[in-house]
Design an enzyme around this catalytic site. Structure first.
Site, mmCIF file in Angstrom:
data_model
loop_
_atom_site.group_PDB
_atom_site.id
_atom_site.type_symbol
_atom_site.label_atom_id
_atom_site.label_comp_id
_atom_site.label_asym_id
_atom_site.label_seq_id
_atom_site.Cartn_x
_atom_site.Cartn_y
_atom_site.Cartn_z
ATOM 1 N N PHE B 241 0.829 -1.383 -0.024
ATOM 2 C CA PHE B 241 0.093 0.134 -0.108
ATOM 3 C C PHE B 241 0.938 1.281 0.071
ATOM 4 O O PHE B 241 0.192 2.292 0.260
ATOM 5 C CB PHE B 241 -0.971 -0.082 1.102
ATOM 6 C CG PHE B 241 -1.835 -1.353 1.359
ATOM 7 C CD1 PHE B 241 -2.428 -1.796 0.372
ATOM 8 C CD2 PHE B 241 -1.625 -2.026 2.469
ATOM 9 C CE1 PHE B 241 -3.112 -3.020 0.571
ATOM 10 C CE2 PHE B 241 -2.157 -3.295 2.676
ATOM 11 C CZ PHE B 241 -2.800 -3.718 1.635
ATOM 12 N N ILE B 467 2.211 -7.303 -5.254
ATOM 13 C CA ILE B 467 2.125 -7.073 -3.814
ATOM 14 C C ILE B 467 0.789 -7.662 -3.455
ATOM 15 O O ILE B 467 0.344 -7.038 -2.062
ATOM 16 C CB ILE B 467 2.343 -5.533 -3.511
ATOM 17 C CG1 ILE B 467 1.368 -4.802 -4.365
ATOM 18 C CG2 ILE B 467 3.658 -5.268 -3.995
ATOM 19 C CD1 ILE B 467 1.543 -3.337 -3.837
ATOM 20 N N GLY B 468 0.207 -8.534 -4.027
ATOM 21 C CA GLY B 468 -1.209 -9.110 -3.715
ATOM 22 C C GLY B 468 -2.141 -8.566 -4.612
ATOM 23 O O GLY B 468 -3.385 -9.007 -4.723
ATOM 24 N N THR B 469 -1.950 -7.680 -5.667
ATOM 25 C CA THR B 469 -2.675 -7.251 -6.565
ATOM 26 C C THR B 469 -3.396 -8.261 -7.512
ATOM 27 O O THR B 469 -4.299 -7.781 -8.127
ATOM 28 C CB THR B 469 -2.048 -6.001 -7.351
ATOM 29 O OG1 THR B 469 -0.867 -6.733 -7.748
ATOM 30 C CG2 THR B 469 -1.760 -4.818 -6.380
ATOM 31 N N GLY B 510 1.357 -0.109 -12.264
ATOM 32 C CA GLY B 510 1.722 -1.696 -12.607
ATOM 33 C C GLY B 510 1.342 -2.168 -13.976
ATOM 34 O O GLY B 510 2.120 -1.968 -14.882
ATOM 35 N N THR B 597 -9.627 -10.165 -10.150
ATOM 36 C CA THR B 597 -8.742 -9.212 -9.444
ATOM 37 C C THR B 597 -9.078 -7.801 -9.569
ATOM 38 O O THR B 597 -8.760 -7.238 -8.663
ATOM 39 C CB THR B 597 -7.096 -9.614 -9.987
ATOM 40 O OG1 THR B 597 -7.220 -9.340 -11.325
ATOM 41 C CG2 THR B 597 -6.971 -11.077 -9.756
ATOM 42 N N GLY B 665 -5.449 1.950 -14.666
ATOM 43 C CA GLY B 665 -4.918 1.851 -13.296
ATOM 44 C C GLY B 665 -6.035 1.737 -12.344
ATOM 45 O O GLY B 665 -6.745 2.587 -12.281
ATOM 46 N N GLY B 667 -5.463 0.379 -8.703
ATOM 47 C CA GLY B 667 -5.187 0.064 -7.254
ATOM 48 C C GLY B 667 -5.704 1.051 -6.355
ATOM 49 O O GLY B 667 -5.738 0.739 -5.139
ATOM 50 N N GLU B 668 -5.583 2.139 -6.873
ATOM 51 C CA GLU B 668 -6.196 3.314 -5.850
ATOM 52 C C GLU B 668 -7.383 3.976 -6.031
ATOM 53 O O GLU B 668 -8.076 4.478 -5.057
ATOM 54 C CB GLU B 668 -4.809 4.288 -5.600
ATOM 55 C CG GLU B 668 -3.837 3.698 -5.007
ATOM 56 C CD GLU B 668 -2.448 4.178 -5.661
ATOM 57 O OE1 GLU B 668 -1.803 5.095 -4.860
ATOM 58 O OE2 GLU B 668 -2.139 4.086 -6.747
#
Lengths: 341, 704
Positions: B241, B467-469, B510, B597, B665, B667-668
C-alpha cells in the site's frame, strides 16, 4: 523476550507447588494474552506451568440450578453450552462479544478472568506505567486514554507512583460479575472460594496488582449460582467496529419484573459495566435505586446517572458517561419489554 | 508457435476474461515463499532493533556489555561501531550518528543465533539520552509553516487562477469549512522483512518490497557496490500500500548485520515497529471554500492544505491536486504548507494526496449542495468540466457523469429525501451519501525480455512486482494475448532485480507500465521471427527485448480514472456506533484486464475508504512523541464484519490515448472519495457534520 522453562504438572496441587516455588513463574492457560505480553517484554516469567489440561473442561450442574464451569473450559465451548445459553443468556452473549472465533477456541475460562489491561502504555515497555513498572508514572492521563477508565481509577495527574486509569478488558467477567459468580481457587494452603467481586481490585495505592490472588493460586472452577430471572438478561457491548474490538462501554444486565403494564415494578435487578473501570464494575448504586421502583425509561436513566455521579472522566473519555447512560437505559428497556411481553 | 506469425486467433483473448489468480494455489498451500520464509541457510542469524523512546535528542552513551555477554549474541551494532554507509537520504542514515530525530529511531541492533536471544538482548542494551520535549502537534497557527519547492510526484506546490477571494466574496452561496484527517498507517498483513547475505562482495537480499529495482540505487550507494554486486529477490509480497515502496532502515540494518557477522541474517519488523520505521500518512488540516451561483454553478474553489513532514525528510503529500481538475470554476486556488515535526518520515499510503484531499473536497461539495438546496449528484453533474480546468487540455476520456448516473441507478438514489435525521430503522438513524472519485493515469519506463524456444513455454521476464494485486495473473494474460498463445504457454518471471528493469508497483501504474512493455517485446519477437526466420521460430530460439514509457500523450491529454461512491450509513442513536450496510461504486478506469482481480482491487480500496472514515487513526502522544496505539488491537482497521454489501461495477471505457493497453490503473481509485460518501451519509443520518476523521462513536456525543 526472556528464556523460560516449560513445566507440566500431573495434577493441580502439583502445579500450585511448582509455581509457588517459582516467584517469577506464571501459569499458562490458552496463552492468548500472556504469550503476547512475553513477546512484548511486559511479562518475563522464568518458568511457565502449563495448566490447560489440569483443570476441568466440563460444565456441571450445581444442586441449586446453577453451573460449575471448569477453569479450562474454552470460551467458545462455554458460549455454545446449551445450559448457559438457556439459563444465563447474558454470559453466552458476553463470551461471543469478545475476541475472535480463533481466540475463543483457545482461551480458557480461568485465563479470561485474569487478562491484563490493554492500555497501550502498559503494553509498551518504553513508556511510563505504574502497573507494569511501579513508580514510573502514568503515560495515559496526559496521553492516549479514550478507551480507559472513568470509575474507580486512581488519578493524581499521572506523575505520581499510583495513578492508574487502566480498564479490565474481559467481557465474560462483566457477565459473571452481574451473576455474582464465585471463583474457586487452589493455593498452597488449600482451596478457597472468592466472590468475583473480591477477585479483581481497584488500582488504589498498588496498580501493579489486578487481583487479590496470591502468587501460585490457581483458578480451578467458576460457580454461577442459580438466578431464575436471568433467562431475561442481556449483554451489550459498544465498540469501534462490529467485531474484534474491546468495549468502549458494555453492560450485563438482568431484571426481575413483577406485575404488568405501567404498574410493573422492578423486584430485583443486576447491572454490571465493562470498559469503565479497573474491574468489572457492579452498578450497585443503580441497582439500589431501581429495586422496588417503576420500570420506566426515566427511572432507568436516573439510576444510571446516580451510578455515574462518582465518575472522574478525562477529556478524551468523557463520552463514556452519556454512552453508558444510553446503553444501560436501552438495555433495561429491552429486558423489561421482553418481560412484559 | 505458428500464432506468432498472425494475429492471435487460436485462443480466446485472455485479457478481459475472468481468470483466477495463477499464484493462488501455491499461496494457499504455503508454497509461495514470502521474504522471511526463504530457506537459504540452515543456520541464519537474527536481527532485533533497539529503538529510542526519545523523540528529540541524542544518545549520550550505550553500554552493550550485558547484551554482548548473553550466549548466542553475535554482535551489537551501534552508531559507534556500525559500518559507515555511503550516500543515502538522511531519513535512513541508520546508526550513523548519535542524533535522535523521532521516537522509535533505531539506536542499536543485536545480531544473535535465535530471534529469542536477539529479543532478549535488546532489553539489555543500556542507552542514555539527552532529550528535549518533542514538537509533534500540527496546527494551522504554527509560525513555522512553509511552502515546499514542489510536492511529491513533481506537482506544483500551489496553483492560482483568477481572483479567488473576490469570487468567494461575490458568491451568492458559499461554504467555508475545515476538515482534518489524522495520521494513518499502512497495515499490510506481511510485516516488513528482509533476509540478507553477502556472498563475497555480492549482497543478496530476499525482501518484501514494491519492486526490487526500487532498492537498487539506495542499496548500491549505501554499501558502495555496483549493480552487478546486488541481487534482490521478491517474488511474493503480502501487501504494501506504499509502505514498501521506498528503502527503509531495516533493509540497511540487515545488510550491515550480514556484513559484520558474515552470516545470512533475517530481520522482520514487529507490527509495533512498523508505526515508526516504515512511514505513515501525514495528518492534514484542509480549509475548503466553495462559491456558487444560486443554480449551483461553481464560481470559486479554494483548497488550502496544512500537513506535516519530519525533521529528517521532506515528504510533501500532494493533497489538493485532485481539486485542480475535478470540477469547473473560473477562480481556483490550491496551496500546501508543511510543518517539520519530530516525527518519523511520512511515506506513501493508499492514493497519497487524492485520498485525504478528495475526502475534504467531496465533503465540502456535500455541504454546498445542502446550502444550495440542490441534489448532490446534480451539483456534481452541473459542474462537469469539458476540458481539464487548469491545464486547459482535453481529457483522454472522462466518464464521471456516467459513473454518477449509473451509481445512482444501482443504489436507488432517485427520490432521496434530502432532509437529515428523518429516517430510522429500529434505533438506528439512516442516511445516504455520495462522492466522486478520481485518480491520475500514468505509466513509467519499463523493459521486458522474451525468450522463445520451440516446444517450450515462452519466458517473459520483467522486474514487475505482485504485492497481492494480481500482477502475476494479469501480466500472464497480457503476455498470452500479445504472443498469441494460451496462458499455460507463458512462463512469467517477475520480482527479481536481475530481470529487465521495470517500475515498481505504486501509483496504480503497474499494469499500465508493465503491460505495454510486454506487448512491445512480443511485437519485437513477431517482427524478428518474420524478418529473420521466415515466420518460423528457429530451433535455437529467439531472445528479444521491448520497452514502454510515457509518451507525448502526457502533454496532449489530461488522463485520469473516475468513479462514484454511494453509501448507506446507520448510526445507533443510543451508542453512536456507525455501520455501513451497503455501498455502490461505479468506476471508469479504461480497459479492465481481469474482472476477478479488478473487483478485488476496487473492493479493497472501498474497504480502506470505509476504514478511513470510521476507524483508522494513529494517535501521536504529545508528551512522548510516539504513536501510542501502535498495534492492531488499538489501531482499528475494518474487519469482515464491518463490510456490508459492496456493489461494484465499471463502465466499458475505451481510451486509446493513455497507453497501448487502454488500461488506466485500478489500485487506488477505490479508496478515493469513499470516506466522503460515508461522512456525507453520516450527516444525512444524524444531522451532525463531522469534519475530523475517523467518525468513531464518540462523535455522536460531542456537545451533548
Amino acid at each position: 523476550m526472556r528464556e523460560f522453562r516449560y513445566e507440566k504438572a500431573t495434577d493441580p496441587a502439583g502445579a500450585v507447588a511448582t509455581l509457588t516455588a517459582a516467584p517469577e513463574g506464571a501459569y499458562l492457560g490458552g496463552g492468548t494474552n500472556l504469550v503476547d505480553l512475553m513477546r512484548l517484554g511486559v511479562a518475563t516469567p522464568d518458568v511457565l506451568v502449563d495448566v490447560r489440561q489440569l483443570t476441568s473442561t466440563e460444565v456441571e450442574d450445581l444442586p441449586d440450578g446453577g453451573l460449575r464451569i471448569g477453569a479450562a473450559v474454552p470460551n467458545a465451548d462455554l458460549a455454545a453450552e446449551p445450559r448457559v445459553r438457556e439459563r444465563f443468556p447474558l454470559l453466552a452473549q458476553a463470551l461471543l462479544a469478545g475476541a475472535s472465533g480463533q481466540l475463543r477456541n483457545r482461551a480458557t475460562t480461568g485465563g479470561n478472568l485474569l487478562q491484563r489491561t490493554r492500555c497501550t502504555y502498559f503494553t509498551d515497555v518504553t513508556m511510563p506505567c505504574n502497573k507494569r513498572a511501579p513508580g514510573s508514572g502514568c503515560g495515559a492521563v496526559a496521553g492516549y486514554h479514550r478507551n480507559l477508565a472513568v470509575l474507580g481509577a486512581t488519578n493524581r495527574g499521572g506523575d505520581d507512583g499510583h495513578t492508574c486509569i487502566a480498564t479490565h478488558p474481559s467481557d465474560m467477567a462483566v457477565a459473571l460479575r452481574a451473576l455474582d459468580a464465585t471463583v474457586r481457587v487452589l493455593g498452597a494452603e488449600g482451596e478457597r472460594a472468592v466472590p468475583i467481586g473480591e477477585l479483581h481490585r481497584l488500582p488504589g495505592e498498588d496498580p501493579s496488582r489486578d487481583t487479590t490472588l496470591a502468587h501460585g493460586e490457581l483458578i480451578t472452577a467458576i460457580d454461577v449460582p442459580a438466578l431464575p430471572w436471568a433467562t431475561r438478561s442481556r449483554y451489550r457491548k459498544v465498540r469501534d467496529r462490529a467485531s474484534y474490538a474491546f468495549a468502549l462501554v458494555s453492560v450485563a444486565a438482568a431484571m426481575d419484573l413483577r406485575g404488568t403494564g405501567p404498574d410493573a415494578v422492578v423486584a430485583d435487578v443486576r447491572i454490571a459495566l465493562g470498559g469503565v473501570a479497573h474491574v468489572p464494575w457492579r452498578a450497585t448504586v443503580a441497582e439500589d435505586a431501581l429495586r422496588g421502583g417503576p420500570a420506566t425509561e426515566e427511572a432507568f436513566a436516573a439510576a444510571v446517572a446516580a451510578e455515574l455521579a462518582a465518575a472522574d472522566p478525562l477529556p478524551e473519555n468523557a463520552f463514556k458517561l452519556p454512552m453508558a447512560t444510553n446503553l444501560v437505559t436501552r438495555t433495561l428497556l429491552q429486558i423489561s419489554g421482553e418481560a412484559r411481553a | 508457435m505458428t500464432a506468432l506469425s498472425d494475429r492471435p486467433t487460436t485462443h480466446a483473448p485472455a485479457v478481459g476474461s475472468d481468470v483466477r489468480r495463477i499464484d493462488g494455489p501455491a499461496k494457499v498451500r504455503g508454497r509461495a515463499p514470502y521474504a522471511y520464509e526463504h530457506e537459504l541457510d540452515s543456520s541464519p542469524a537474527f536481527v532485533a532493533i533497539v529503538q529510542s523512546p526519545v523523540a528529540r535528542g541524542r544518545v549520550v552513551s550505550i553500554d552493550a556489555s550485558a547484551a554482548e555477554a548473553l550466549p548466542g549474541v553475535l554482535a551489537v551494532l551501534t552508531h559507534e561501531n556500525a559500518p559507515r554507509l555511503g550516500e543515502v537520504v538522511e531519513e535512513i542514515r541508520v546508526l550513523q550518528s548519535a542524533t535522535v530525530q523521532y521516537a522509535g529511531e533505531p539506536v542499536a541492533a543485536v545480531v544473535a543465533e535465535t530471534s529469542e536471544v536477539a529479543r532478549d538482548a535488546i532489553g539489555r542494551v543500556v542507552v542514555r539520552y539527552d532529550s528535549e520535549a518533542p514538537d509533534v502537534v500540527l496546527s494551522v497557527d504554527r509560525d513555522d509553516l512553509y511552502a515546499p519547492e514542489q510536492l511529491m510526484a513533481g506537482f506544483e506546490t500551489d496553483s492560482v487562477i483568477g481572483d479567488v477571494d473576490a469570487a468567494l466574496a461575490a458568491a451568492p452561496v458559499a461554504v467555508d469549512v475545515t476538515y482534518a484527517t489524522p495520521v494513518q498507517h499502512n497495515q499490510p498483513i506481511e510485516m516488513h522483512a528482509t533476509v540478507a547475505r553477502w556472498d563475497g562482495d555480492v549482497l543478496r537480499m530476499w525482501d518484501a518490497n514494491q519492486g526490487p529495482h526500487n532498492l537498487v540505487p539506495v542499496l548500491t550507494s549505501a554499501f558502495g557496490i555496483t549493480e552487478d554486486q546486488l541481487h534482490v529477490v521478491s517474488p511474493y509480497v503480502g501487501g504494501a500500500f506504499g509502505s514498501k515502496a521506498f528503502t527503509h532502515v531495516h533493509q540497511l540494518l540487515a545488510g550491515m548485520a550480514a556484513r559484520v557477522t558474515g552470516r545470512t541474517v533475517k530481520l522482520e519488523l514487529t507490527r509495533q515497529q512498523m508505526s515508526s520505521l516504515v512511514g505513515h500518512r501525514t495528518p492534514t488540516i484542509q480549509r475548503l471554500r466553495l462559491g456558487a451561483e444560486a443554480d449551483g454553478t461553481l464560481t470559486a474553489i479554494s483548497h488550502e492544505v496544512v500537513e506535516h513532514t519530519s525533521r529528517n525528510a521532506e515528504f510533501a503529500e500532494q493533497t489538493a491536486t485532485a481539486t485542480r481538475l475535478l470540477y469547473a470554476a473560473p477562480a481556483r486556488r490550491t496551496t500546501h504548507r508543511l510543518a517539520r515535526l519530530d516525527v518519523p518520515a511520512p511515506t506513501i499510503m493508499r492514493a497519497p494526496g487524492e485520498t485525504p484531499g478528495v475526502y475534504a473536497l467531496e465533503s465540502a461539495m456535500d455541504e454546498l449542495a445542502v446550502a444550495l438546496g440542490m441534489d448532490p449528484v446534480e451539483l456534481r453533474v452541473h459542474n462537469e468540466p469539458a476540458r481539464d480546468p487548469e491545464r486547459d487540455v482535453p481529457w483522454s476520456s472522462r466518464n464521471l457523469v456516467a459513473c454518477l448516473r449509473q451509481g445512482a441507478e444501482r443504489f436507488g438514489w432517485a427520490g432521496r429525501d434530502p432532509r437529515p435525521r428523518v429516517r430510522e430503522v429500529g434505533r438506528r438513524l439512516v442516511g445516504t451519501g455520495v462522492a466522486a472519485s478520481t485518480y491520475p493515469t500514468r505509466r513509467r519506463p519499463s523493459q521486458c525480455r522474451i525468450e522463445a524456444v520451440p516446444g517450450k513455454a515462452t519466458v517473459v521476464s520483467i522486474d514487475a512486482s505482485d504485492i497481492g494485486t494480481g500482477a502475476w495473473t494479469a501480466l500472464t494474460q497480457i503476455a498470452a494475448d500479445a504472443l498469441g498463445v494460451a496462458m499455460a504457454e507463458v512462463d512469467l518471471r517477475i520480482g527479481d532485480s536481475r530481470l529487465p528493469k521495470a517500475s515498481g508497483a505504486g501509483g496504480s501504474t503497474g499494469t499500465t507500465s508493465w503491460g505495454p512493455a510486454i506487448q512491445a517485446a512480443a511485437q519485437a519477437l513477431r517482427e524478428r521471427v518474420h524478418a529473420e526466420h521466415g515466420g518460423q521460430l528457429p530451433a535455437g530460439g529467439v531472445v528479444v527485448t521491448g520497452s514502454s514509457g510515457p509518451g507525448e500523450e502526457v502533454e496532449r491529454f489530461s488522463m485520469h480514472a473516475f468513479g462514484a461512491h454511494f453509501a448507506e450509513v446507520r448510526v445507533d442513536r443510543d451508542t453512536g456506533e456507525v455501520r455501513v450496510p451497503r455501498m455502490t461504486s461505479v468506476f471508469a478506469a479504461g480497459r479492465i484486464v481481469n474482472a476477478t482481480t479488478a473487483r478485488s482491487q476496487f473492493l479493497g480500496g472501498m474497504t480502506m475508504g470505509l476504514s478511513m472514515a470510521l476507524h483508522e487513526e494513529s494517535v501521536l502522544d504529545a508528551v512522548h512523541g510516539h504513536f501510542a496505539n501502535h498495534d492492531l488491537a488499538e489501531y482499528h482497521v475494518a474487519t469482515n464484519a464491518d463490510v456490508g454489501e459492496m456493489d461494484i461495477s465499471w463502465l466499458d471505457e475505451v481510451d486509446e490515448h493513455v497507453n497501448p493497453l487502454g488500461a488506466k490503473g485500478i489500485g487506488e481509485i477505490g479508496i478515493v472519495g469513499a470516506a466522503a460518501a460515508i461522512g456525507n451519509a453520516y450527516w444525512h443520518a444524524t444531522g451532525r457534520r463531522v469534519r475530523d476523521l475517523p467518525i468513531t462513536p464518540e462523535a455522536f456525543f460531542r456537545g451533548e
